[in-house]
Structure formats: C-alpha cells, structure tokens
Scaffold this motif. Structure first.
Motif, short mmCIF file in Angstrom:
data_model
loop_
_atom_site.label_atom_id
_atom_site.label_comp_id
_atom_site.label_asym_id
_atom_site.label_seq_id
_atom_site.Cartn_x
_atom_site.Cartn_y
_atom_site.Cartn_z
N GLY A 233 3.47 -8.06 4.03
CA GLY A 233 3.48 -6.86 3.49
C GLY A 233 4.13 -5.19 3.69
N VAL A 234 4.17 -4.13 2.33
CA VAL A 234 5.14 -3.19 3.57
C VAL A 234 3.91 -1.70 2.65
CG1 VAL A 234 7.02 -1.96 2.16
CG2 VAL A 234 7.18 -4.42 2.35
N TYR A 235 3.92 -1.12 3.31
CA TYR A 235 3.94 -0.33 3.29
C TYR A 235 4.10 1.09 3.01
CZ TYR A 235 1.19 4.51 4.64
OH TYR A 235 0.40 6.20 4.33
N VAL A 236 4.53 1.84 1.70
CA VAL A 236 4.86 2.90 1.52
C VAL A 236 5.05 4.10 1.21
CG1 VAL A 236 6.43 3.88 -0.75
CG2 VAL A 236 6.13 1.16 -0.19
N LEU A 237 5.56 5.65 1.94
CA LEU A 237 5.02 6.70 2.10
C LEU A 237 5.68 7.20 0.29
CD1 LEU A 237 6.28 8.13 5.46
CD2 LEU A 237 4.60 7.68 4.97
N MET B 143 0.75 -1.41 0.05
CA MET B 143 -0.33 0.12 -0.01
C MET B 143 0.89 1.14 0.11
SD MET B 143 -3.11 -0.97 1.97
CE MET B 143 -4.42 0.25 1.62
N VAL B 144 -0.09 2.20 -0.25
CA VAL B 144 1.33 3.54 -0.65
C VAL B 144 0.18 4.79 -0.05
CG1 VAL B 144 2.07 4.92 -2.08
CG2 VAL B 144 1.94 2.97 -3.28
N GLY B 145 1.09 5.27 0.40
CA GLY B 145 0.27 6.58 1.60
C GLY B 145 0.62 7.59 1.63
N GLY B 146 -0.10 8.79 1.89
CA GLY B 146 0.84 10.25 2.35
C GLY B 146 1.51 10.42 3.19
N SER B 147 1.06 9.63 4.89
CA SER B 147 1.68 9.42 5.65
C SER B 147 2.05 8.21 6.22
CB SER B 147 1.01 11.13 6.80
OG SER B 147 -0.18 9.92 7.33
#
Length: 184
Positions: free
Chosen positions: A137-141, A107-111
């Motif tokens: 999983g990976v969360y990417v800013l 997932m890609v998010g702003g914060s």
C-alpha cells in the motif's frame, strides 16, 4: 469479463482520495483493465447508518466484489484510521467478500504522523474480510495531490514512483490469478 473494483472511502466527491481513485481507474483502463468504481457516496446514508445489510445497494456491491479479480481501496485518514463511512460500508458486507482477492490499499493524510495507518488500521480490516493478498500500500500526503490536475494529480516523484510500482505489482497479481483461473 474480468474487472477490478475501486472503492473510495471519502465522504466528499472532490476529495484527494476520489481524485486518486479516478487516477488509478484511468491507469487501469489504459492497460485494458475494466474498473468498477464504488464510492461510499453511492449509498443512502440511512442504509449505512442503520446497517441495512440486505438492502439492494449492499447486495449489488457484494456481487460486484465477489466477481472482481482484485480490489483497490482508497481512503482519507481521519483520527489515525480510515474513514468511518468506509468502515460502515465494509461492516455491511459478508465476512468473506474479499476471499481470494488481491487488495491494493491507498490512504491520503495530512501529515506523516499517520504513515502507519495502512498497517495498523486498514490492513487488519481487510484481513478480517478474507483478502488473499494485501499489497504494502501507499500513504500519500495531502500536499502531494493536486486537485486541479486530474490527469497527473501526484506531485511528488517518490510518491508517484511508489504508486506506480505498487499498482503494477497489483495488476500483475490480478493478471496471474486470472490466468490461473482460466486454466482450471
């Protein structure tokens, strides 16, 4: 022939999610693994909005997913969850469409405030679709994805390392499952 399906849940063709999906596709292909890319943009909006689950495009993606050795799901974070377009697409698929499939969520998010979006929104949805193994999983800013560098878009060493480690683990699981299936 074995393949992996990569689903981009972004309603924009030039999004960071789409760039990461393409990046993972290239990485897989360099390892001799075929990737079939699916985007929410591949579907007529009317099909998704009206919930036409028996539309030929939905039936086709269902068959592609059922034949896949694994699935990668990449989505932007909107309101602390995956995109509505991704949810709409997944809602139209059979409940067991991910049965016996390992899934690699990104997932890609702003914060950093939405760091747990994978665990609290996406993983329960994937489990409801009978995914066998859901990787961490990976969360990417957003700020770590360079839209101008399509070859190496991830611009943070720690994030790059997490994506690389998780992707290798995903490929290993897919390969092991494929080998087991061939022995049967």
């Amino acid at each position: 022939m074995s393949y992996i399906v990569a689903i981009s849940g972004s309603p924009s063709s030039e999004s960071r999610s789409s760039i990461l999906t393409n990046y993972l596709k290239r990485e897989a292909e360099q390892n001799g693994i075929q990737i079939k890319e699916i985007s929410v943009l591949d579907f007529e909006p009317d099909v998704l909005i009206r919930g036409i689950y028996d539309h030929p495009s939905i039936l086709q993606v269902t068959q592609e997913l059922k034949g896949a050795s694994g699935v990668i799901i990449v989505s932007p974070v909107y309101k602390a969850a995956y995109s509505g377009a991704l949810k709409t697409l997944l809602d139209l698929l059979p409940q067991d469409v991910l049965k016996d499939k390992p899934v690699f969520p990104l997932m890609v998010g702003g914060s950093g405030a939405h760091l747990l979006a994978i665990d609290y929104s996406l993983k329960p949805l994937l489990a409801a679709l009978s995914a066998q193994t859901i990787l961490k999983g990976v969360y990417v800013l957003d700020k770590f994805v360079d839209k101008s560098d399509l070859r190496n878009p991830i611009k943070d060493e720690e994030v790059q390392s997490k994506v690389t480690v998780q992707f290798k683990q995903f490929i290993e699981i897919v390969s092991n499952l494929r080998s087991s299936a061939e022995l049967k």
